[in-house]
Design an enzyme around this catalytic site. Structure first.
Site, short mmCIF file in Angstrom:
data_model
loop_
_atom_site.label_atom_id
_atom_site.label_comp_id
_atom_site.label_asym_id
_atom_site.label_seq_id
_atom_site.Cartn_x
_atom_site.Cartn_y
_atom_site.Cartn_z
N ASP A 147 -7.65 -8.69 -8.33
CA ASP A 147 -8.38 -7.44 -8.14
C ASP A 147 -9.89 -7.71 -8.23
OD1 ASP A 147 -8.95 -4.62 -7.88
OD2 ASP A 147 -7.01 -4.21 -8.79
N GLY A 195 -11.46 -11.15 -7.10
CA GLY A 195 -11.72 -11.36 -5.69
C GLY A 195 -11.49 -10.10 -4.87
N PHE A 219 -9.44 -8.93 -1.50
CA PHE A 219 -8.38 -9.50 -0.68
C PHE A 219 -8.65 -9.48 0.82
CE2 PHE A 219 -7.20 -5.22 -0.40
CZ PHE A 219 -6.31 -4.74 -1.35
N HIS A 262 -1.64 1.68 1.47
CA HIS A 262 -1.93 3.02 2.02
C HIS A 262 -3.42 3.34 2.01
CE1 HIS A 262 -1.41 5.39 -2.06
NE2 HIS A 262 -2.27 4.41 -2.17
#
Length: 342
Positions: free
Chosen positions: A204, A230, A232, A250
Site C-alpha cells: 500500500d 508503493g 501498484f 472497483h
C-alpha cells in the site's frame, strides 16, 4: 356513505423514495448525539435518556421512535429504549467495532458527490474531479485523523470477510501471500492468525506504514507480516504464492483493472492464485444495495464502479489464470479466484 374508489397509485411511495435522505440525516444526528452508547449499556426511558444527553423534550420522543422504526433501537412495553444488537456493536462508541466516525466522515464526502450526480451522468467525470484526475476523497491522505476513521471503518467492514476468506480458500497449499491495497493489514492479520504457517504482507501507499505497524503488533502477527510501500500502478507488485485485491479494483477503470490483474499474474509464483473481492453486481444487475455502491463509486472516483463477477472472471482468464471460480462473501461481497499454472 359511499366508499371512495380510485385506480391511482399512492403518490406517497414515490415521495418517500425521494425523501429517503431523511433517514441518513436522522442516523447522523443520533451518532453525533451519541444516543447508542448509553442505551447499549441498558434500557432507559425517554426522559432518562433525554436528561443524559441534554436535549430538548419537544422533538426527542418522535426522534427515538423514528430510530425504532429504522430498526436501530427497540422499545419495550415499559416505554424503555435500548439498542438493537447491530447498533450496539457498530454505533456504540465504547466498542472496537464502532462505525460512527467512519459513517460521519464518509457521508460528508458522499453527500456532495451525489449532489454532482447529474453532472457525472452528463460528463462522465466524478464530482470535484480536477484536470489531474484527483477527487476530494484523496484529501484523506493528508489528514491522519481522517485516515484513522477510514481505516477503522474499513476494518469493521472487512472484519467478517477476513475470517471467511481464511476458511473458504485452501491456504494449506501455499506459504506466502500479499494483500495489495490492504490498508493497515486487518484482513491480512485475520488470514495469518487462522493459518500460522503463512508469511504475508500488505502492499500500500507509504503513509499507511505506521498504521500497519500498530495493528499487526496489536494482533500478534508482526513477525509474519511485512509492509511493502508503493503504488501498484508505478511499482512492481511483491512476489508471493497468493495475491489479493480486496475492495481495490472497483476504484479504477476497466483498463486499469486489467493492467493490475496482469501485473498480479506476473508477480504470482507458478501454482499460485489471485483472489479478487468487491461488492460485485449480480448478473441480472437488480440488487439495489450494490448498485447504489456503484453509483457512489461513479460519482466519487475518476474511473471506478462496481462490476459483475462474470466480467471479473473474464479479466482473469484474459490475463492467463485458469480454474476460475466465484464465491459469495459476507458484507454483500463476492470473491473471484483464479490459479496460475505450475
Amino acid at each position: 356513505m359511499t366508499a371512495i374508489t380510485t385506480d391511482q397509485v399512492d403518490p406517497l411511495n414515490i415521495m418517500l423514495s425521494g425523501w429517503s435522505f431523511m433517514k441518513t440525516k436522522i442516523l447522523q444526528a443520533a451518532i453525533q448525539l451519541d444516543v447508542f452508547t448509553p442505551l447499549s449499556q441498558g434500557p432507559l426511558t425517554e426522559p432518562e435518556l433525554r436528561d443524559r444527553l441534554g436535549v430538548h423534550p419537544r422533538a426527542f420522543r418522535d426522534f427515538l421512535d423514528t430510530l425504532v422504526a429504522m430498526e436501530v433501537l427497540e422499545r419495550d412495553e415499559s416505554e424503555r429504549y435500548s439498542t438493537t444488537p447491530d447498533a450496539a456493536r457498530y454505533l456504540a462508541q465504547d466498542q472496537r467495532t464502532y462505525l460512527g466516525s467512519f459513517l460521519d466522515m464518509t457521508v460528508n464526502f458522499l453527500s456532495p458527490a451525489f449532489d454532482g450526480l447529474v453532472d457525472t451522468l452528463k460528463t462522465g467525470r466524478a464530482h470535484g474531479e480536477d484536470e489531474n484526475g484527483e477527487v476530494p476523497f484523496a484529501q484523506i491522505w493528508q489528514n491522519p485523523m481522517a485516515l484513522q476513521f477510514f481505516f477503522t471503518g474499513m476494518d469493521t467492514m472487512n472484519g467478517t470477510i477476513g475470517p471467511e476468506l481464511a476458511r473458504v480458500f485452501d491456504w494449506s497449499r501455499y506459504e506466502s501471500f500479499v494483500d495489495c491495497g490492504g490498508a493497515r493489514g486487518n484482513l491480512a492479520s485475520a488470514i495469518a492468525q487462522a493459518h500460522p504457517h503463512l508469511r504475508g504482507g500488505v502492499f500500500d501507499l507509504p503513509p499507511v506504514a505506521a498504521f500497519f505497524k500498530q495493528l499487526v503488533t496489536d494482533r500478534g502477527v508482526a513477525d509474519r507480516l511485512t509492509f511493502h510501500p508503493g503504488d501498484f500502478f508505478v511499482d512492481p507488485l511483491p512476489e508471493a504464492d497468493v495475491l489479493i485485491f480486496g475492495n481495490a479494483l472497483h476504484d479504477w477503470s476497466e483498463e486499469q483493472r486489467k493492467e493490475l490483474i496482469k501485473k498480479a499474474f506476473n508477480a504470482i509464483k507458478p501454482g499460485g492464485a489471485l483472489l479478487v473481492y468487491d461488492p460485485m453486481l449480480d448478473p441480472e444487475r437488480r440488487r439495489l444495495d450494490n448498485l447504489l455502491l456503484s453509483m457512489y463509486m461513479l460519482t466519487s472516483s475518476p474511473g471506478g464502479c462496481e462490476y459483475t463477477s462474470d466480467a471479473c472472471e473474464g479479466w482473469l482468464e484474459e490475463a492467463g489464470f485458469t480454474g476460475i471460480t466465484a464465491l459469495p462473501l459476507p458484507a454483500k461481497e463476492t470473491v473471484v479466484i483464479g490459479y496460475k499454472a505450475e
